[in-house]
Design a protein around this motif. Structure first.
Motif, short mmCIF file in Angstrom:
data_model
loop_
_atom_site.label_atom_id
_atom_site.label_comp_id
_atom_site.label_asym_id
_atom_site.label_seq_id
_atom_site.Cartn_x
_atom_site.Cartn_y
_atom_site.Cartn_z
N SER A 68 -2.71 0.92 -9.48
CA SER A 68 -3.01 -0.48 -9.14
C SER A 68 -4.08 -1.04 -10.08
O SER A 68 -4.01 -2.21 -10.48
N ARG A 71 -2.50 -2.29 -13.24
CA ARG A 71 -1.71 -3.51 -13.06
C ARG A 71 -2.58 -4.73 -12.81
O ARG A 71 -2.30 -5.81 -13.32
N VAL A 72 -3.63 -4.54 -12.02
CA VAL A 72 -4.53 -5.65 -11.74
C VAL A 72 -5.09 -6.20 -13.05
O VAL A 72 -5.15 -7.42 -13.27
N GLU A 75 -2.34 -7.94 -15.09
CA GLU A 75 -1.98 -9.23 -14.48
C GLU A 75 -3.07 -10.28 -14.71
O GLU A 75 -2.80 -11.48 -14.68
N CYS A 99 2.95 0.59 -15.55
CA CYS A 99 1.81 -0.11 -14.94
C CYS A 99 0.83 -0.65 -15.98
O CYS A 99 -0.12 -1.35 -15.62
N PRO B 157 6.73 1.60 -9.78
CA PRO B 157 5.75 2.35 -10.58
C PRO B 157 4.34 2.36 -9.98
O PRO B 157 3.61 3.34 -10.13
N GLU B 158 3.97 1.28 -9.32
CA GLU B 158 2.61 1.22 -8.77
C GLU B 158 2.50 1.97 -7.45
O GLU B 158 1.42 2.46 -7.10
N PHE B 159 3.62 2.04 -6.73
CA PHE B 159 3.55 2.57 -5.36
C PHE B 159 4.38 3.84 -5.19
O PHE B 159 5.07 4.01 -4.19
N ARG B 235 -0.49 -3.07 -2.08
CA ARG B 235 -1.63 -3.02 -3.00
C ARG B 235 -2.95 -2.97 -2.23
O ARG B 235 -3.86 -2.23 -2.60
N ASN B 238 -3.10 0.60 -1.09
CA ASN B 238 -3.24 1.59 -2.16
C ASN B 238 -4.63 1.57 -2.78
O ASN B 238 -5.19 2.61 -3.13
N MET B 239 -5.20 0.37 -2.92
CA MET B 239 -6.51 0.28 -3.57
C MET B 239 -7.63 0.71 -2.64
O MET B 239 -8.62 1.30 -3.06
N HIS B 273 -1.45 -14.15 -5.05
CA HIS B 273 -1.45 -13.64 -6.43
C HIS B 273 -0.05 -13.18 -6.84
O HIS B 273 0.46 -13.54 -7.90
N LEU B 277 3.41 -14.10 -9.98
CA LEU B 277 3.94 -13.15 -10.96
C LEU B 277 5.46 -13.24 -11.12
O LEU B 277 6.03 -12.69 -12.07
#
Lengths: 142, 544
Positions: A68, A71-72, A75, A99, B157-159, B235, B238-239, B273, B277
């Motif tokens: 994350s 990606r943050v 972005e 990512c 990919p992120e999760f 997100r 996850n963060m 946000h 995207l």
């Protein structure tokens, strides 16, 4: 700072040592920062103008917070180097590239052939990420 | 139902080769077991007490006869002639050899099946109403959304290295047949006042050692924004979520710790946000997927009459057959809970009989339910008798849907390396105690759910009667819980008091049920009686 064993960039590597996120925000001359799992990468966004390297720590490969983080930052428009450092298996590289990671400093060395195989195994992706790959739905509908 | 195109097929084929390579590296010693474990789990392969167990995905519980026949082949070739349907509408094989797993997956891929993300700290197979596309009470078929989300969450990919597992369910009716609010993320399709379709979103549910019922975090989310919203939820979790204590890493703990309001605020902030995207799938892709779920060509002008002159058939119809949205059609439930059997187990031969029936009588569709049964969703009422006769010949005609012998049970200590106690023998003993069909009908709806450890795979928190097996100083001990529900009146079962041994728990269940029979008013379900009178009268009956 760990040296990148694998790098997917053409510019010169940043030589400056990466400092902690707190130190980076204070030291206005710093250009390399290290983000640990658990740090909020959004704190870096106001300072992206002077960032040349972000090193993201992976204390254990199962700890996916760093995905994350990358990606943050992508972005938010950051296009400098993002390096994954720590417990990085070849099986993570494909997702990490998606990512936005573009250099890698794994604790245990990765075989180049294994990395190439991992990065070329999937011809398609189902969803948008930070790598610009075109998702399958877009291929279907042109 | 959905059919793969070359892209879907390429993804599944690539995963087979990916897993083949991972398995090769493990066998060659290039990967330690510690490194291999999360990789194999992401492909549904567990190491159990006696062998590897492979969990095969049945997305939203829908499959066809060709797939069922392949599952039967696999049961014979790679297992011991059996499969086991699970509480996530999947199927498990309990006797798999590691070195054969890649070949098994390659065979599955030939019928558009896989084991992707059926385990591990990933976004799991998405579950849905087993009557989708057939239920008289649904707003629309929820499966196109489930399929869209299946694709969106596959190899995200992120999760893909989440703090813990993440479970999603989708329904589109008021009646909840999918244990909706026991999920990390639960979606109910609704229409707003303008007639637009959207999602009611719930988050933070889950069973395990710290059960929570999901909170509603959105009354109405425009359906086309669901992927943005889902990614926002993921997100935030996850963060934030800690990685230092595996028991505190499920999203429900974060939602609880942050508080419902703060969690919602953070999700909404991320959602705004994500909307910028452009990651949401376009309407055209939804339409493409939805076309696969168009209603089958139902005949019109069919009679709704069923000849019930055979009394055994009449009893089966009364219990197993549910109203269908199309006149002249019915939904037929197939029990995988014969008295004395293992809940959810089915032999290869029985799989083939069900495949034959689906092909001939149900537009080639089969459903798996979270209660570990099967469904033929679209049967002409005129064909029900023939279906019942064939099921009877295959040993699949039990008439016990939602009755006391229709027990959900996890594999327990007979198979599972996490279990503290056996579940299957308890389910069998309870079923034998209440084997008499007349007695079962008299008791009425009563959902018993049994877990062999606090991980709650047997859904004991949601049991009208729940049973939890624990290890007490080296012996198996069973706690009794009352008052749970996985339906639209979701509630968490509460523990009655001290636990029991194997015989004692069966007696305690019987005393509970007998007390209910004394207390109930006309037509009152066990759960309603419990809610009306509370725990005390039952405690008195149980502990004396």
């Amino acid at each position: 700072m760990a040296e990148a064993a694998l790098r997917f960039r053409n510019d010169d590597p940043v030589e400056e040592p990466a400092v902690t996120l707190d130190a980076f925000i204070e030291q206005t001359s710093a250009s390399a920062v290290r983000i640990e799992a658990g740090d909020d990468p959004r704190r870096l966004i106001p300072h992206l103008g002077r960032v040349k390297l972000v090193e993201v720590g992976f204390p254990r490969f199962r700890d996916g917070r760093g995905f994350s983080t990358a990606r943050v930052l992508r972005e938010a428009g950051y296009d400098g180097e993002i390096r994954a450092e720590g417990d990085i298996l070849v099986d993570l590289i494909f997702f990490m590239r998606r990512c936005g990671f573009d250099s890698f400093a794994p604790q245990a060395p990765l075989g180049r052939a294994d990395v190439d195989a991992a990065l070329s195994r999937y011809d398609y992706v189902y969803q948008h990420a930070a790598d610009g790959a075109v998702p399958i739905w877009k291929l279907r509908h042109g | 139902m959905y059919e793969y195109d070359r892209y879907d097929q390429a993804m599944v084929d690539a995963r087979v080769e990916d897993f083949r390579d991972q398995t090769r590296r493990r066998i060659a010693g290039e990967l330690t077991e510690d490194q291999f474990k999360p990789l194999r789990l992401k492909n549904g392969l567990y190491l159990q007490l006696h062998a590897y167990m492979l969990r095969v995905a049945i997305p939203y519980g829908t499959f066809n006869s060709r797939q069922m026949r392949k599952l039967a082949d696999i049961a014979r070739k790679y297992d011991r002639g059996y499969g086991h349907f699970t509480t996530r509408q999947n199927i498990q094989y309990n006797w798999i050899k590691l070195e054969e797993a890649p070949d098994l997956l390659a065979e599955l891929a030939t019928v558009e099946m896989h084991a992707i993300q059926t385990s591990g700290e990933s976004i799991r197979n998405i579950s849905a109403d087993q009557y989708a596309g057939a239920a008289a009470d649904e707003i629309c078929d929820p499966r196109p959304w489930a399929e869209l989300l299946r694709q969106a969450t596959t190899f995200h990919p992120e999760f893909s290295y989440l703090p813990r597992k993440f479970k999603i369910a989708v329904i589109s009716s008021k009646e909840d047949r999918a244990a909706l609010r026991w999920h990390d993320c639960a979606l109910r399709i609704v229409r707003n006042e303008a007639g637009e379709e959207g999602f009611e979103v719930y988050a933070g549910g889950g069973m395990g050692r710290t059960p929570f019922i999901a909170y509603k975090i959105r009354d109405f989310l425009p359906s086309g924004q669901i992927f943005s919203y889902l990614q926002a939820i993921l997100r935030v979790w996850n963060m934030h979520a800690r990685r230092d204590n595996i028991h505190k890493q499920r999203m429900k703990i974060l939602v609880h710790d942050l508080g419902e309001e703060e969690f919602r605020r953070q999700v909404e902030e991320q959602f705004e946000h994500f909307l910028t995207l452009g990651t949401d799938f376009p309407q055209a892709e939804y339409d493409r997927i939805a076309a696969f779920f168009a209603p089958p060509p139902f005949e019109t002008g069919l009679s709704d009459d069923i000849d019930l002159s055979d009394p055994d058939f009449a009893l089966w119809v009364d219990r197993q057959v549910i109203a269908h949205k199309a006149p002249g059609y019915a939904i037929a439930n197939i029990s995988l809970k014969p008295v004395g059997g293992i809940p959810g187990d089915i032999s290869a031969e029985q799989m083939e009989r069900v495949a034959d029936l689906a092909e001939r009588y149900s537009f080639d569709e089969i459903r798996a339910t979270h209660a570990q049964n099967l469904v033929l969703p679209h049967v002409r009422k005129a064909d029900l008798y023939a279906v019942w006769q064939a099921l009877d010949a295959a040993g699949l005609a039990d008439a016990n849907l939602d009755l006391v012998t229709d027990i959900i049970a996890c594999p327990g200590l007979d198979y599972c390396s996490l279990a503290n106690a056996r579940s299957i023998p308890i389910a069998q003993k309870i079923a034998q105690r209440f084997a008499d069909a007349e007695r079962q009908r008299d008791i009425g709806e009563l959902k018993i759910k049994i877990s062999g450890c606090i991980n709650a795979c047997g859904h004991h928190h949601a049991g009208q009667i729940g049973i939890l097996g624990v290890d007490r100083k080296g012996t198996e001990n069973y706690q009794l819980l009352l008052g749970g529900s996985g339906a639209e009146d979701t509630s968490q079962a509460k523990i009655t008091g001290p636990g029991f041994d194997e015989e004692g728990i069966v007696d305690a269940v019987e005393r509970t049920i007998e007390r209910y029979r004394e207390l109930r008013t006309d037509g009152e379900r066990f759960l309603d009686t419990y809610r009306r009178v509370g725990m005390d009268p039952f405690k008195e009956a149980i502990y004396g």
